[in-house]
Design a protein around this motif. Structure first.
Motif, PDB file in Angstrom:
ATOM      1  N   GLN A  94       0.828  -1.205   0.000  1.00  0.00           N
ATOM      2  CA  GLN A  94       0.000   0.000   0.000  1.00  0.00           C
ATOM      3  C   GLN A  94       0.864   1.257   0.000  1.00  0.00           C
ATOM      4  O   GLN A  94       0.567   2.225  -0.711  1.00  0.00           O
ATOM      5  CB  GLN A  94      -0.938   0.013   1.199  1.00  0.00           C
ATOM      6  CG  GLN A  94      -2.056  -0.985   1.088  1.00  0.00           C
ATOM      7  CD  GLN A  94      -2.880  -1.080   2.373  1.00  0.00           C
ATOM      8  OE1 GLN A  94      -2.493  -0.564   3.403  1.00  0.00           O
ATOM      9  NE2 GLN A  94      -4.020  -1.740   2.280  1.00  0.00           N
ATOM     10  N   GLN A  95       1.927   1.254   0.765  1.00  0.00           N
ATOM     11  CA  GLN A  95       2.817   2.406   0.818  1.00  0.00           C
ATOM     12  C   GLN A  95       3.501   2.616  -0.528  1.00  0.00           C
ATOM     13  O   GLN A  95       3.609   3.743  -1.007  1.00  0.00           O
ATOM     14  CB  GLN A  95       3.859   2.227   1.914  1.00  0.00           C
ATOM     15  CG  GLN A  95       4.769   3.419   2.089  1.00  0.00           C
ATOM     16  CD  GLN A  95       5.760   3.221   3.227  1.00  0.00           C
ATOM     17  OE1 GLN A  95       5.775   2.176   3.872  1.00  0.00           O
ATOM     18  NE2 GLN A  95       6.568   4.219   3.473  1.00  0.00           N
ATOM     19  N   ALA A  96       3.937   1.536  -1.153  1.00  0.00           N
ATOM     20  CA  ALA A  96       4.579   1.642  -2.462  1.00  0.00           C
ATOM     21  C   ALA A  96       3.599   2.168  -3.505  1.00  0.00           C
ATOM     22  O   ALA A  96       3.955   3.008  -4.340  1.00  0.00           O
ATOM     23  CB  ALA A  96       5.130   0.287  -2.894  1.00  0.00           C
ATOM     24  N   GLN A  97       2.351   1.714  -3.445  1.00  0.00           N
ATOM     25  CA  GLN A  97       1.338   2.183  -4.384  1.00  0.00           C
ATOM     26  C   GLN A  97       1.060   3.674  -4.170  1.00  0.00           C
ATOM     27  O   GLN A  97       0.948   4.439  -5.129  1.00  0.00           O
ATOM     28  CB  GLN A  97       0.051   1.387  -4.234  1.00  0.00           C
ATOM     29  CG  GLN A  97      -1.030   1.796  -5.221  1.00  0.00           C
ATOM     30  CD  GLN A  97      -2.295   0.988  -5.052  1.00  0.00           C
ATOM     31  OE1 GLN A  97      -2.436   0.229  -4.099  1.00  0.00           O
ATOM     32  NE2 GLN A  97      -3.227   1.141  -5.971  1.00  0.00           N
ATOM     33  N   GLN A  98       0.975   4.078  -2.913  1.00  0.00           N
ATOM     34  CA  GLN A  98       0.745   5.485  -2.606  1.00  0.00           C
ATOM     35  C   GLN A  98       1.910   6.342  -3.108  1.00  0.00           C
ATOM     36  O   GLN A  98       1.694   7.411  -3.676  1.00  0.00           O
ATOM     37  CB  GLN A  98       0.564   5.677  -1.104  1.00  0.00           C
ATOM     38  CG  GLN A  98       0.253   7.100  -0.706  1.00  0.00           C
ATOM     39  CD  GLN A  98       0.053   7.243   0.790  1.00  0.00           C
ATOM     40  OE1 GLN A  98       0.203   6.285   1.543  1.00  0.00           O
ATOM     41  NE2 GLN A  98      -0.281   8.440   1.225  1.00  0.00           N
ATOM     42  N   GLU A  99       3.134   5.865  -2.927  1.00  0.00           N
ATOM     43  CA  GLU A  99       4.301   6.604  -3.410  1.00  0.00           C
ATOM     44  C   GLU A  99       4.299   6.706  -4.928  1.00  0.00           C
ATOM     45  O   GLU A  99       4.625   7.753  -5.480  1.00  0.00           O
ATOM     46  CB  GLU A  99       5.586   5.940  -2.924  1.00  0.00           C
ATOM     47  CG  GLU A  99       5.828   6.114  -1.447  1.00  0.00           C
ATOM     48  CD  GLU A  99       6.988   5.297  -0.931  1.00  0.00           C
ATOM     49  OE1 GLU A  99       7.652   4.585  -1.740  1.00  0.00           O
ATOM     50  OE2 GLU A  99       7.256   5.358   0.276  1.00  0.00           O
ATOM     51  N   ARG A 100       3.884   5.630  -5.626  1.00  0.00           N
ATOM     52  CA  ARG A 100       3.789   5.682  -7.091  1.00  0.00           C
ATOM     53  C   ARG A 100       2.750   6.708  -7.523  1.00  0.00           C
ATOM     54  O   ARG A 100       2.979   7.468  -8.464  1.00  0.00           O
ATOM     55  CB  ARG A 100       3.422   4.308  -7.655  1.00  0.00           C
ATOM     56  CG  ARG A 100       4.579   3.353  -7.763  1.00  0.00           C
ATOM     57  CD  ARG A 100       4.228   2.131  -8.589  1.00  0.00           C
ATOM     58  NE  ARG A 100       3.074   1.397  -8.082  1.00  0.00           N
ATOM     59  CZ  ARG A 100       3.134   0.418  -7.183  1.00  0.00           C
ATOM     60  NH1 ARG A 100       4.300   0.053  -6.687  1.00  0.00           N
ATOM     61  NH2 ARG A 100       2.045  -0.199  -6.787  1.00  0.00           N
ATOM     62  N   GLN A 101       1.611   6.723  -6.835  1.00  0.00           N
ATOM     63  CA  GLN A 101       0.563   7.689  -7.176  1.00  0.00           C
ATOM     64  C   GLN A 101       1.025   9.117  -6.927  1.00  0.00           C
ATOM     65  O   GLN A 101       0.742  10.016  -7.721  1.00  0.00           O
ATOM     66  CB  GLN A 101      -0.706   7.397  -6.374  1.00  0.00           C
ATOM     67  CG  GLN A 101      -1.413   6.144  -6.829  1.00  0.00           C
ATOM     68  CD  GLN A 101      -2.584   5.778  -5.949  1.00  0.00           C
ATOM     69  OE1 GLN A 101      -2.747   6.319  -4.855  1.00  0.00           O
ATOM     70  NE2 GLN A 101      -3.409   4.855  -6.400  1.00  0.00           N
ATOM     71  N   GLU A 102       1.761   9.337  -5.843  1.00  0.00           N
ATOM     72  CA  GLU A 102       2.267  10.676  -5.558  1.00  0.00           C
ATOM     73  C   GLU A 102       3.294  11.108  -6.603  1.00  0.00           C
ATOM     74  O   GLU A 102       3.296  12.258  -7.031  1.00  0.00           O
ATOM     75  CB  GLU A 102       2.881  10.724  -4.153  1.00  0.00           C
ATOM     76  CG  GLU A 102       1.859  10.647  -3.049  1.00  0.00           C
ATOM     77  CD  GLU A 102       2.465  10.486  -1.660  1.00  0.00           C
ATOM     78  OE1 GLU A 102       3.716  10.395  -1.556  1.00  0.00           O
ATOM     79  OE2 GLU A 102       1.697  10.437  -0.702  1.00  0.00           O
ATOM     80  N   ARG A 103       4.168  10.190  -7.035  1.00  0.00           N
ATOM     81  CA  ARG A 103       5.136  10.516  -8.077  1.00  0.00           C
ATOM     82  C   ARG A 103       4.429  10.847  -9.382  1.00  0.00           C
ATOM     83  O   ARG A 103       4.795  11.779 -10.079  1.00  0.00           O
ATOM     84  CB  ARG A 103       6.113   9.358  -8.296  1.00  0.00           C
ATOM     85  CG  ARG A 103       7.250   9.322  -7.302  1.00  0.00           C
ATOM     86  CD  ARG A 103       8.387   8.416  -7.782  1.00  0.00           C
ATOM     87  NE  ARG A 103       7.952   7.084  -8.208  1.00  0.00           N
ATOM     88  CZ  ARG A 103       7.872   6.024  -7.408  1.00  0.00           C
ATOM     89  NH1 ARG A 103       8.187   6.112  -6.150  1.00  0.00           N
ATOM     90  NH2 ARG A 103       7.484   4.856  -7.894  1.00  0.00           N
TER      91      ARG A 103
END
Length: 140
Positions: A94-103
């Motif tokens: 979930q954290q990795a997905q959130q970071e991808r979305q923020e990027r």
């Protein structure tokens, strides 16, 4: 004297020089498909964290049904361990997905500020659109 006898089957070279799939900090990588070798109360079991969790849970239920509370508790503790690993994997994903979305959102705002089209917007010039951009295009 036979040299092979002295060598332990579980011999691991010290200093991190050998093979293996551990990160620099010594923890197992959080990958859903990572296969664990578990040495449980009744021998070795091999499988993913999900498979081991389900297996130990079932073994605990079976031991409870047979009236062996001590063995059941040991199985439930093993199941809890793999449950915690599953939770850690889910949180990391979930954290990795959130970071991808923020990027992705950061790139979009940067392109908008510069007056440039987003990646993949004007055909094949910028290359194929990412999965996230394709999903958004389908949704709208």
């Amino acid at each position: 004297m036979n040299v092979k006898r002295l060598r332990n089957r579980n011999h691991r070279p010290s200093g991190g020089g050998g093979g293996g799939s551990r990160n620099l900090n010594g923890q197992i990588p959080l990958n859903r498909n990572h296969v664990f070798d578990s040495s449980g109360p009744e021998g070795r079991i091999r499988g993913t964290a999900q498979q081991l969790f389900e297996k130990y849970l079932q073994l605990g239920r079976d031991a409870t049904g047979a009236g062996d509370r001590v063995t059941a508790e040991a199985f439930f503790q093993h199941a809890e361990h793999y449950f915690r690993i599953l939770n850690a994997m889910t949180q990391a994903a979930q954290q990795a997905q959130q970071e991808r979305q923020e990027r992705l959102a950061g790139r979009r705002t940067q392109h908008a500020q510069q007056g440039q089209p987003e990646e993949g917007e004007d055909g094949d010039e910028d290359g194929p659109a990412s999965d996230e951009e394709e999903e958004e295009a389908v949704a709208s």
